[in-house]
Scaffold this motif. Structure first.
Motif, PDB file in Angstrom:
ATOM      1  N   ILE A   1       0.848  -1.191   0.000  1.00 46.80           N
ATOM      2  CA  ILE A   1       0.000   0.000   0.000  1.00 46.80           C
ATOM      3  C   ILE A   1       0.883   1.241   0.000  1.00 46.80           C
ATOM      4  O   ILE A   1       1.724   1.425   0.862  1.00 46.80           O
ATOM      5  N   GLU A   2       0.714   2.021  -1.025  1.00 46.12           N
ATOM      6  CA  GLU A   2       1.563   3.204  -1.206  1.00 46.12           C
ATOM      7  C   GLU A   2       0.723   4.213  -1.965  1.00 46.12           C
ATOM      8  O   GLU A   2       0.243   3.918  -3.048  1.00 46.12           O
ATOM      9  N   PRO A   3       0.506   5.427  -1.398  1.00 47.69           N
ATOM     10  CA  PRO A   3      -0.309   6.396  -2.143  1.00 47.69           C
ATOM     11  C   PRO A   3       0.335   6.699  -3.484  1.00 47.69           C
ATOM     12  O   PRO A   3       1.497   7.084  -3.532  1.00 47.69           O
ATOM     13  N   PRO A   4      -0.384   6.477  -4.597  1.00 46.28           N
ATOM     14  CA  PRO A   4       0.208   6.752  -5.906  1.00 46.28           C
ATOM     15  C   PRO A   4       0.463   8.246  -6.056  1.00 46.28           C
ATOM     16  O   PRO A   4      -0.302   9.063  -5.549  1.00 46.28           O
ATOM     17  N   VAL A   5       1.538   8.573  -6.759  1.00 45.46           N
ATOM     18  CA  VAL A   5       1.920   9.985  -6.911  1.00 45.46           C
ATOM     19  C   VAL A   5       0.792  10.789  -7.556  1.00 45.46           C
ATOM     20  O   VAL A   5       0.460  11.886  -7.115  1.00 45.46           O
ATOM     21  N   TRP A   6       0.167  10.184  -8.589  1.00 44.31           N
ATOM     22  CA  TRP A   6      -0.897  10.933  -9.270  1.00 44.31           C
ATOM     23  C   TRP A   6      -2.039  11.221  -8.318  1.00 44.31           C
ATOM     24  O   TRP A   6      -2.678  12.285  -8.394  1.00 44.31           O
ATOM     25  N   ALA A   7      -2.306  10.292  -7.385  1.00 44.89           N
ATOM     26  CA  ALA A   7      -3.412  10.517  -6.456  1.00 44.89           C
ATOM     27  C   ALA A   7      -3.089  11.662  -5.506  1.00 44.89           C
ATOM     28  O   ALA A   7      -3.947  12.484  -5.186  1.00 44.89           O
ATOM     29  N   VAL A   8      -1.840  11.719  -5.067  1.00 44.54           N
ATOM     30  CA  VAL A   8      -1.434  12.784  -4.152  1.00 44.54           C
ATOM     31  C   VAL A   8      -1.512  14.142  -4.848  1.00 44.54           C
ATOM     32  O   VAL A   8      -2.102  15.098  -4.334  1.00 44.54           O
ATOM     33  N   LEU A   9      -0.968  14.206  -6.068  1.00 45.07           N
ATOM     34  CA  LEU A   9      -0.999  15.462  -6.818  1.00 45.07           C
ATOM     35  C   LEU A   9      -2.427  15.911  -7.071  1.00 45.07           C
ATOM     36  O   LEU A   9      -2.776  17.071  -6.871  1.00 45.07           O
ATOM     37  N   SER A  10      -3.265  14.939  -7.495  1.00 40.42           N
ATOM     38  CA  SER A  10      -4.625  15.363  -7.826  1.00 40.42           C
ATOM     39  C   SER A  10      -5.387  15.738  -6.559  1.00 40.42           C
ATOM     40  O   SER A  10      -6.232  16.622  -6.588  1.00 40.42           O
ATOM     41  N   ALA A  11      -5.063  15.102  -5.419  1.00 47.68           N
ATOM     42  CA  ALA A  11      -5.746  15.473  -4.178  1.00 47.68           C
ATOM     43  C   ALA A  11      -5.438  16.924  -3.813  1.00 47.68           C
ATOM     44  O   ALA A  11      -6.320  17.668  -3.376  1.00 47.68           O
ATOM     45  N   ILE A  12      -4.175  17.319  -4.034  1.00 46.97           N
ATOM     46  CA  ILE A  12      -3.810  18.705  -3.728  1.00 46.97           C
ATOM     47  C   ILE A  12      -4.555  19.658  -4.663  1.00 46.97           C
ATOM     48  O   ILE A  12      -5.200  20.613  -4.228  1.00 46.97           O
ATOM     49  N   LEU A  13      -4.507  19.334  -5.971  1.00 47.20           N
ATOM     50  CA  LEU A  13      -5.203  20.182  -6.936  1.00 47.20           C
ATOM     51  C   LEU A  13      -6.692  20.234  -6.645  1.00 47.20           C
ATOM     52  O   LEU A  13      -7.309  21.302  -6.661  1.00 47.20           O
ATOM     53  N   VAL A  14      -7.260  19.035  -6.367  1.00 40.61           N
ATOM     54  CA  VAL A  14      -8.702  18.972  -6.152  1.00 40.61           C
ATOM     55  C   VAL A  14      -9.088  19.768  -4.914  1.00 40.61           C
ATOM     56  O   VAL A  14     -10.082  20.494  -4.920  1.00 40.61           O
ATOM     57  N   SER A  15      -8.266  19.703  -3.851  1.00 38.51           N
ATOM     58  CA  SER A  15      -8.677  20.414  -2.647  1.00 38.51           C
ATOM     59  C   SER A  15      -8.639  21.921  -2.871  1.00 38.51           C
ATOM     60  O   SER A  15      -9.492  22.651  -2.378  1.00 38.51           O
ATOM     61  N   ILE A  16      -7.668  22.392  -3.676  1.00 39.58           N
ATOM     62  CA  ILE A  16      -7.659  23.829  -3.996  1.00 39.58           C
ATOM     63  C   ILE A  16      -8.886  24.181  -4.833  1.00 39.58           C
ATOM     64  O   ILE A  16      -9.579  25.153  -4.567  1.00 39.58           O
ATOM     65  N   SER A  17      -9.162  23.329  -5.830  1.00 37.52           N
ATOM     66  CA  SER A  17     -10.284  23.697  -6.706  1.00 37.52           C
ATOM     67  C   SER A  17     -11.630  23.535  -6.001  1.00 37.52           C
ATOM     68  O   SER A  17     -12.564  24.261  -6.327  1.00 37.52           O
ATOM     69  N   VAL A  18     -11.713  22.608  -5.030  1.00 40.80           N
ATOM     70  CA  VAL A  18     -12.958  22.515  -4.260  1.00 40.80           C
ATOM     71  C   VAL A  18     -13.239  23.858  -3.599  1.00 40.80           C
ATOM     72  O   VAL A  18     -14.355  24.384  -3.647  1.00 40.80           O
ATOM     73  N   GLY A  19     -12.202  24.457  -3.006  1.00 45.25           N
ATOM     74  CA  GLY A  19     -12.375  25.763  -2.376  1.00 45.25           C
ATOM     75  C   GLY A  19     -12.790  26.810  -3.401  1.00 45.25           C
ATOM     76  O   GLY A  19     -13.710  27.598  -3.170  1.00 45.25           O
ATOM     77  N   MET A  20     -12.128  26.784  -4.565  1.00 43.53           N
ATOM     78  CA  MET A  20     -12.424  27.772  -5.599  1.00 43.53           C
ATOM     79  C   MET A  20     -13.856  27.618  -6.116  1.00 43.53           C
ATOM     80  O   MET A  20     -14.592  28.587  -6.265  1.00 43.53           O
ATOM     81  N   ILE A  21     -14.236  26.354  -6.389  1.00 44.89           N
ATOM     82  CA  ILE A  21     -15.551  26.117  -6.987  1.00 44.89           C
ATOM     83  C   ILE A  21     -16.663  26.444  -5.990  1.00 44.89           C
ATOM     84  O   ILE A  21     -17.590  27.190  -6.279  1.00 44.89           O
ATOM     85  N   PHE A  22     -16.515  25.892  -4.777  1.00 40.32           N
ATOM     86  CA  PHE A  22     -17.592  26.095  -3.818  1.00 40.32           C
ATOM     87  C   PHE A  22     -17.498  27.467  -3.149  1.00 40.32           C
ATOM     88  O   PHE A  22     -18.443  27.912  -2.519  1.00 40.32           O
ATOM     89  N   GLY A  23     -16.330  28.130  -3.295  1.00 42.88           N
ATOM     90  CA  GLY A  23     -16.214  29.485  -2.785  1.00 42.88           C
ATOM     91  C   GLY A  23     -16.689  30.519  -3.797  1.00 42.88           C
ATOM     92  O   GLY A  23     -16.868  31.688  -3.463  1.00 42.88           O
ATOM     93  N   ALA A  24     -16.886  30.077  -5.058  1.00 42.40           N
ATOM     94  CA  ALA A  24     -17.202  31.039  -6.117  1.00 42.40           C
ATOM     95  C   ALA A  24     -18.526  31.748  -5.861  1.00 42.40           C
ATOM     96  O   ALA A  24     -18.622  32.965  -5.967  1.00 42.40           O
TER      97      ALA A  24
END
Lengths: 401, 221
Positions: free
Chosen positions: A360-383
């Motif tokens: 079990i190892e967090p895949p790099v793409w999952a980590v990167l997308s989690a960071i991007l997604v968490s920023i965009s969640v704020g942007m989208i729901f903050g809009a």
């Protein structure tokens, strides 16, 4: 306007309401952590299954004489197909790179006797490399000795069931077995393995390949198993071996190469879909967290209506106010993302300690997308809240009680 | 510097039109001390909002420093407010989580002025209102009079040409109210155009020029 000032300004506004800030951050953290954990689990499961298959023999290429075709006419150019010979595999071994080990197999049924007990079982002729190809474990003694393939001693290695039936569990090393009309000295007993690739490895006697060919009166080899260095190398090796055999057989492609590729890729597909489903479920929790952020931001805009009016009065533009509230939402969701990452990483570490065999190892793409997604969640729901803030009429906002 | 010609401002409340201002003419010269008086509902706050570019007239012309601003777009009005106008409100409108200095710096933060210059200018503005000792206090730690002085410092920190005060003493006791009036009058005597809106004749009558509003019309004295 400097972005650092904007972040400071927004962070100051967030700090004012500790509890609701912590709660909305927690929401995003749970969402991000579950996305990462579930993708890690899914990926881990996929890796695990592929590795297990590899242990069973996925990186094995099986060569057999004759061309298996499901469509078209069978070419009768050469009459009966060429046999695969011991010489073929010796040359193949030397000429084709990427062959980790190669072992022929010539099986047949024979009566095996020890003292008064006898038993009709599979006797398989092979070479010392069979142990590496099939990852066979030896319980006592050793496997067939390496040496000239066309000169075989009268020695054999037996499966645990043969030991139990003929020797009643006593140590068979050095005893003489009669196989057919010949006498073979037992030099090893294999560890229990069960059925694998269509053969009961517990109820088998391995003898040197040349002995089996003579015993069963065979000209060629029944199967050749080739072990590769990696699962990824199989398709290349398959093409190389087919070309090699075609050249040795006067340009006629009359051997078949089988892999367990299709089995693995099917499992891989199933587990990829499973991972996608898990991520989808986790994404739901992330969007719920986004709604939590939207809620907090709407409350914040409503509470700070007078502040927004004041900002407009002192010459802060609508787009700057929009930006300030977007940054505020992004700061919330990004901190949530950071907490979620930390939680996911420590949990996967704990799981690695608890279940070391499960990769079990967090895949790099999952980590990167989690960071991007968490920023965009704020942007989208903050809009929506941010737009609401930027569009407030300054006179009405200042007058609000 | 301020010239209003035939300014009207109509609202719709429900489906009923309300004429907050009707055909109002007004001229204010640079450095003048001007007061607008009248009972509540007389339209004086609407007039102040229009002069302060927070609101746009329905009709009429507003020349500010020789530029027609009555029908500017929102972004242009924002820039006019940022550079030319300082506001003082009855209820101070300080941001509670920021210190006095932080509140004074606020307009400069969004105007893109650098940190070093911001704090220099905030220090000078706080000194001008006599609050240097209180720069690190938050509004809740300040008295009403001190809060309004922070607001004055914030209003002048961008170097505006007009100071607009909307009932600046309305939430203060008479002593600190008097201090605020003297403070902004001193700024007026240093050259800042001062416009005070009040319902209190005792304050409004101190101005060099005065108008009285009733139901959206001037009743000049």
């Amino acid at each position: 306007m400097f972005i650092s000032d904007l972040i400071l300004f927004s962070a100051g506004a967030i700090r004012k309401h500790r509890l609701r800030t912590v709660l909305s951050i927690l929401g995003v953290a749970i969402g991000v952590a579950s996305v990462i954990l579930l993708t890690s689990l899914g990926e881990g499961a996929r890796q695990y299954v592929i590795e297990e298959f590899a242990a069973l023999g996925t990186n094995i290429l099986i060569i057999l004489p004759g061309k298996i075709e499901t469509t078209g006419m069978a070419p009768f150019i050469g009459g009966t197909p060429h046999e695969i010979t011991i010489e073929d595999i010796q040359v193949l071994r030397r000429q084709i790179p990427g062959v980790r080990n190669i072992a022929p197999i010539v099986p047949g049924m024979a009566t095996v006797r020890f003292g008064e007990k006898s038993r009709d079982i599979t006797v398989a002729g092979t070479t010392s490399e069979m142990q590496g190809v099939r990852k066979l474990h030896i319980n006592i003694g050793r496997f067939l000795p390496p040496g000239e393939l066309d000169r075989g001693q009268h020695v054999c290695v037996i499966g645990p069931k043969v030991q139990a039936e003929l020797f009643a569990g006593t140590n068979p090393l050095g005893e003489i077995l009669r196989i057919g009309d010949e006498r073979f000295r037992v030099i090893g007993v294999m560890a229990p393995r069960g059925m694998s690739l269509g053969m009961d490895l517990d109820d088998v006697v391995f003898v040197p390949v040349i002995r089996a060919m003579k015993m069963f009166n065979r000209e060629g080899l029944f199967r050749v198993l080739i072990g590769t260095y990696s699962y990824q190398d199989i398709s290349r090796l398959r093409a190389a071996v087919l070309a090699f055999m075609k050249q040795r057989h006067d340009g006629v492609e009359d051997v078949t190469a089988l892999t367990q590729d299709s089995v693995i890729s099917t499992f891989g597909r199933i587990l990829t879909i499973l991972t996608a489903v898990l991520v989808g479920i986790a994404a739901i929790s992330l969007s719920v967290a986004g709604i939590g952020i939207m809620n907090v931001m709407l409350v914040s805009v409503s509470e700070r209506t007078r502040e927004i009016g004041l900002l407009k009065a002192v010459g802060v533009s609508s787009s700057q106010i929009l930006g300030a509230f977007l940054v505020e939402a992004a700061v919330l969701s990004t901190s949530g993302g950071a907490v979620g990452l930390a939680v996911a990483f420590s949990l996967t570490r704990v799981m690695r300690v608890l279940y070391p065999s499960f990769p079990i190892e967090p895949p790099v793409w999952a980590v990167l997308s989690a960071i991007l997604v968490s920023i965009s969640v704020g942007m989208i729901f903050g809009a929506l809240p941010a737009r609401r803030a930027s569009r407030l009429d300054p006179v009405a906002a200042l007058a609000k009680r | 510097m301020i010239q209003l010609r035939a300014i009207s401002r109509d609202y719709e409340v429900g489906n009923r039109p309300v004429h907050a201002l009707s055909h109002l003419d007004l001229s204010i010269a640079r450095g003048e001390y001007f007061s607008i008086m009248g009972p509540s509902g007389s339209g004086k706050s609407t007039l102040l909002n229009i002069i302060g570019c927070l609101d746009r007239p329905t009709a009429g012309s507003y020349m500010l420093d020789g530029r027609e601003v009555a029908h500017l777009g929102e972004n242009d009005l924002t820039l006019v407010r940022r550079h030319k106008i300082g506001f003082i409100f009855q209820s101070f409108h300080l941001v509670p989580r920021l210190t006095a200095a932080g509140n004074v710096e606020l307009p400069m933060v969004f105007a893109g002025i650098e940190k070093g210059e911001r704090s220099d200018r905030a220090d000078r503005a706080l000194e001008a209102v006599g609050l240097s000792q209180r720069a690190d206090h938050r509004p809740e730690q300040l008295s009403g009079g001190e809060r309004q002085r922070v607001a004055v410092a914030r209003a002048i920190v961008m170097g505006p040409s007009i100071l607009l005060a909307d009932e600046p003493t309305g939430n203060l006791d008479s002593e600190s109210g008097g201090e605020i009036v003297r403070l902004i009058e001193k700024m007026n005597s240093d050259g800042l155009t001062l416009l005070v809106v009040t319902h209190d004749p005792a304050i409004g009558s101190r101005a060099g020029s005065q108008i009285r509003l009733a139901d959206g019309y001037t009743s000049n004295k």
